[in-house]
Design a protein around this motif. Structure first.
Motif, mmCIF file in Angstrom:
data_model
loop_
_atom_site.group_PDB
_atom_site.id
_atom_site.type_symbol
_atom_site.label_atom_id
_atom_site.label_comp_id
_atom_site.label_asym_id
_atom_site.label_seq_id
_atom_site.Cartn_x
_atom_site.Cartn_y
_atom_site.Cartn_z
ATOM 1 N N VAL A 59 0.840 -1.205 0.000
ATOM 2 C CA VAL A 59 0.000 0.000 0.000
ATOM 3 C C VAL A 59 0.870 1.250 0.000
ATOM 4 O O VAL A 59 1.870 1.324 0.731
ATOM 5 N N ALA A 60 0.492 2.219 -0.803
ATOM 6 C CA ALA A 60 1.219 3.494 -0.863
ATOM 7 C C ALA A 60 0.223 4.631 -1.062
ATOM 8 O O ALA A 60 -0.966 4.411 -1.330
ATOM 9 N N GLY A 61 0.717 5.863 -0.930
ATOM 10 C CA GLY A 61 -0.111 7.036 -1.129
ATOM 11 C C GLY A 61 -0.238 7.383 -2.605
ATOM 12 O O GLY A 61 0.754 7.550 -3.301
ATOM 13 N N HIS A 62 -1.478 7.494 -3.075
ATOM 14 C CA HIS A 62 -1.771 7.808 -4.476
ATOM 15 C C HIS A 62 -2.492 9.161 -4.533
ATOM 16 O O HIS A 62 -3.556 9.322 -3.926
ATOM 17 N N VAL A 63 -1.908 10.121 -5.241
ATOM 18 C CA VAL A 63 -2.517 11.443 -5.364
ATOM 19 C C VAL A 63 -3.636 11.393 -6.397
ATOM 20 O O VAL A 63 -3.435 10.953 -7.530
ATOM 21 N N GLU A 123 -3.728 3.159 -1.376
ATOM 22 C CA GLU A 123 -4.168 2.139 -2.323
ATOM 23 C C GLU A 123 -3.089 1.068 -2.499
ATOM 24 O O GLU A 123 -1.900 1.314 -2.284
ATOM 25 N N THR A 124 -3.512 -0.100 -2.921
ATOM 26 C CA THR A 124 -2.560 -1.145 -3.266
ATOM 27 C C THR A 124 -1.906 -0.800 -4.604
ATOM 28 O O THR A 124 -2.477 -0.071 -5.421
ATOM 29 N N PHE A 125 -0.716 -1.331 -4.819
ATOM 30 C CA PHE A 125 -0.022 -1.090 -6.080
ATOM 31 C C PHE A 125 0.784 -2.311 -6.480
ATOM 32 O O PHE A 125 1.127 -3.161 -5.659
ATOM 33 N N HIS A 126 1.085 -2.387 -7.760
ATOM 34 C CA HIS A 126 1.934 -3.453 -8.307
ATOM 35 C C HIS A 126 2.902 -2.770 -9.260
ATOM 36 O O HIS A 126 2.496 -2.267 -10.306
ATOM 37 N N ALA A 127 4.172 -2.722 -8.876
ATOM 38 C CA ALA A 127 5.150 -2.028 -9.710
ATOM 39 C C ALA A 127 6.559 -2.404 -9.296
ATOM 40 O O ALA A 127 6.846 -2.543 -8.104
ATOM 41 N N ASP A 128 7.412 -2.571 -10.273
ATOM 42 C CA ASP A 128 8.825 -2.787 -10.006
ATOM 43 C C ASP A 128 9.407 -1.527 -9.369
ATOM 44 O O ASP A 128 9.043 -0.410 -9.757
ATOM 45 N N PRO A 129 10.283 -1.664 -8.378
ATOM 46 C CA PRO A 129 10.880 -0.470 -7.746
ATOM 47 C C PRO A 129 11.522 0.487 -8.729
ATOM 48 O O PRO A 129 11.585 1.700 -8.474
ATOM 49 N N LYS A 130 11.978 -0.027 -9.882
ATOM 50 C CA LYS A 130 12.661 0.818 -10.868
ATOM 51 C C LYS A 130 11.721 1.835 -11.521
ATOM 52 O O LYS A 130 12.184 2.856 -12.038
ATOM 53 N N VAL A 131 10.421 1.567 -11.503
ATOM 54 C CA VAL A 131 9.480 2.496 -12.143
ATOM 55 C C VAL A 131 8.714 3.329 -11.125
ATOM 56 O O VAL A 131 7.862 4.132 -11.494
ATOM 57 N N GLN A 132 9.000 3.156 -9.848
ATOM 58 C CA GLN A 132 8.319 3.928 -8.808
ATOM 59 C C GLN A 132 8.981 5.294 -8.641
ATOM 60 O O GLN A 132 10.202 5.395 -8.643
ATOM 61 N N ARG A 133 8.172 6.331 -8.497
ATOM 62 C CA ARG A 133 8.682 7.681 -8.217
ATOM 63 C C ARG A 133 8.069 8.129 -6.896
ATOM 64 O O ARG A 133 6.854 8.293 -6.781
ATOM 65 N N ASN A 134 8.924 8.288 -5.886
ATOM 66 C CA ASN A 134 8.449 8.603 -4.537
ATOM 67 C C ASN A 134 8.772 10.046 -4.168
ATOM 68 O O ASN A 134 9.844 10.562 -4.502
ATOM 69 N N SER A 135 7.851 10.687 -3.479
ATOM 70 C CA SER A 135 8.051 12.065 -3.040
ATOM 71 C C SER A 135 7.242 12.305 -1.766
ATOM 72 O O SER A 135 6.528 11.412 -1.296
ATOM 73 N N LYS A 136 7.369 13.501 -1.220
ATOM 74 C CA LYS A 136 6.636 13.871 -0.009
ATOM 75 C C LYS A 136 5.840 15.140 -0.255
ATOM 76 O O LYS A 136 6.188 15.951 -1.111
#
Length: 391
Positions: free
Chosen positions: A57-61, A73-86
Motif C-alpha cells: 500500500v502506498a499514497g496515491h494522489v 491504495e494497493t499497487f503493483h510495480a517494479d521499484p525501478k518504475v516507482q517515483r516517490n516524493s513527499k
C-alpha cells in the motif's frame, strides 16, 4: 456450492497445524495483462476461501472535490518504475486535516489497485456475516509507505473486528481468531509505530520471514513467523510450462532448506576467507509459505496462471506440498497410517515423538477462486494413500 470453512477443522487446531489459501498481490484487480493478479475483490476472495492476503500500500494522489488529495491504495510495480516524493495532503482515508505524507507515482509502468478502506470494509463485512463469523482473515502488509496512517485506518475501519491479542500467532488456536481480521506489519512498519498512540499500535502485529539470512524463530514474537519466498527469475525466459517447472524447483528447494542448516557469508571478504555463519533448521512451529505463482516481465499473468492450474500441474502442486513437510515418503512407508491426513501426521510427528513437524501452511495463488481454495483446503485431509495415487 458452499465455501470452505476452516472452523470445521476444529477450533482447537493451531494456526500452524492447518493449511490455508493465500492471495498474492490481493488488491490488484486491474491493470495490464502483465500486472493484474486477481479478478475478485477482497470480500469475494474471502467467500471463495482465501484467508491470507498479501498487499503493498502506498499514497496515491488523486483529484478530489477540493483539489489534490491522497488515497491509500494497493499497487503493483517494479521499484525501478516507482517515483516517490513527499507533500502535504488531505488524506481521504482519515477524518483529519491535511498532513505530511509520502506519495508514489507510476509514470512509466505498474498499476494501482483496490483502496485500503474498501478492502478493510469488505474484510469486516465477511467476518460479520453468518458464513464468516467463525472464520478469520489475515492481512499482511509489505513494501508499503505511511505505516502510521495504514495502522490508523486499519484500527478505525475494523473497530472491534480487529484481532487485538498480543502473542505468537503461529501457535494461536483458530477458534481464538474467529470473527477477527489480523493485521501484520514487517519490522520496519512496527518500528514506525513507536510514536503512535498505543490504542492503535498495540493492535498491529508483526511478521518475520525466517528465510532471510540471520533470522531465527522466537516463541515470544508478537505476530507471525514463516519460511518461504515467491517469484521466479523474470529473465529466465521459457514458455508457461517452463515457468511451472522453474517455480516448482524453487519452492521445492526452499521447503527443503527449512529443515536443514543454511550456511551464509556476511561479506565478500568473509567469503574469500572462508568465514561463514550457519542458520539452524527452522523449528517446527514455524509456518511454511509456498507459492504456486510465477514471475515474468511482459507475458500474461492470467495465461501463465491457467497453465499452472491445468490438471497435470495440480498433481505437481500436491506432491510439492507434501514433500515440503517431508511426510510423503514417511507416509508411504508406514502402512498403518496411510489413510491418516498428512497435516495430522505433521501435528503428531514421527512415531513415538511428541513434536510437531514443519508444514507448508500457506499456499499463495494468483486469480483466487473457489476451485483453487477448495483444493488447498482439501490438503488438510490428504493422506499418504491419496498422494500415492498421483503417481
Amino acid at each position: 456450492m458452499p465455501g470452505v470453512s476452516y472452523h470445521q477443522l476444529g477450533a482447537d487446531r493451531k494456526l500452524n497445524e492447518i493449511v490455508i489459501a493465500g492471495s498474492h498481490d490481493a488488491g490488484i484487480t486491474g491493470g495490464g495483462h502483465n500486472e493484474r493478479t486477481q479478478n475478485k475483490n477482497i470480500l469475494e476472495q474471502a467467500r471463495a476461501g482465501i484467508r491470507f492476503f498479501d498487499m503493498r500500500v502506498a499514497g496515491h494522489v488523486v483529484n478530489g472535490a477540493n483539489g489534490k488529495e491522497m488515497r491509500l491504495e494497493t499497487f503493483h510495480a517494479d521499484p525501478k518504475v516507482q517515483r516517490n516524493s513527499k507533500g502535504t495532503f488531505k488524506v481521504v482515508d482519515l477524518p483529519l486535516p491535511a498532513q505530511k505524507a509520502k506519495v508514489m507515482s507510476l509514470p512509466v509502468g505498474g498499476t494501482w489497485g483496490e483502496g485500503l478502506r474498501e478492502m478493510l470494509a469488505q474484510a469486516k463485512a465477511f467476518v460479520m456475516s453468518p458464513a464468516g463469523s467463525s472464520e478469520f482473515l489475515i492481512f499482511k502488509f509489505d513494501k508499503s509507505a505511511n505505516w502510521e496512517m495504514i495502522a490508523e485506518v486499519c484500527v478505525l475501519e475494523l473497530g472491534d473486528r480487529i484481532y487485538a491479542q498480543r502473542g505468537n500467532l503461529n501457535t494461536t488456536r483458530i477458534g481464538d481468531l474467529a470473527g477477527k481480521v489480523v493485521i501484520l506489519f514487517p519490522g520496519s512498519g512496527i518500528t514506525a509505530l513507536a510514536k503512535v498512540d498505543q490504542r492503535v499500535s498495540q493492535k498491529i502485529l508483526g511478521w518475520q520471514n525466517l528465510s532471510a539470512q540471520g533470522s531465527s524463530y522466537d516463541p515470544r514474537f508478537k505476530g507471525l513467523q514463516y519460511f518461504g519466498k515467491g517469484g521466479t527469475n523474470p529473465f529466465a525466459g521459457g514458455d508457461h510450462s517452463a515457468k511451472v517447472t522453474q517455480n516448482e524447483k524453487k519452492q521445492g528447494g526452499l521447503m527443503a532448506k527449512a529443515t536443514e542448516e543454511r550456511k551464509y557469508y556476511t561479506s565478500k571478504l568473509n567469503k574469500l576467507m572462508g568465514r561463514h555463519r550457519v542458520d539452524p533448521p527452522v523449528p517446527p512451529d514455524t509456518m511454511g509459505m509456498m507459492y504456486w505463482t510465477s514471475t515474468g516481465l511482459t507475458a500474461s499473468i492470467r495465461e501463465r496462471n491457467d497453465a499452472m492450474w491445468a490438471s497435470p500441474n495440480v498433481s505437481r502442486l500436491k506432491k510439492l506440498w507434501a514433500q515440503g513437510m517431508e511426510d510423503y515418503y514417511m507416509g508411504i512407508q508406514h502402512h498403518d497410517t496411510m489413510n491418516l491426513p498428512l497435516s495430522e501426521r505433521a501435528k503428531q510427528a514421527a512415531q513415538g515423538a511428541d513434536r510437531k513437524k514443519f508444514i507448508p501452511n500457506i499456499v499463495m495463488v494468483d486469480f483466487a477462486d473457489q476451485d483453487k481454495c477448495q483444493l488447498i483446503y482439501d490438503l488438510n485431509h490428504m493422506s499418504a494413500w491419496d498422494l500415492a495415487q498421483l503417481g
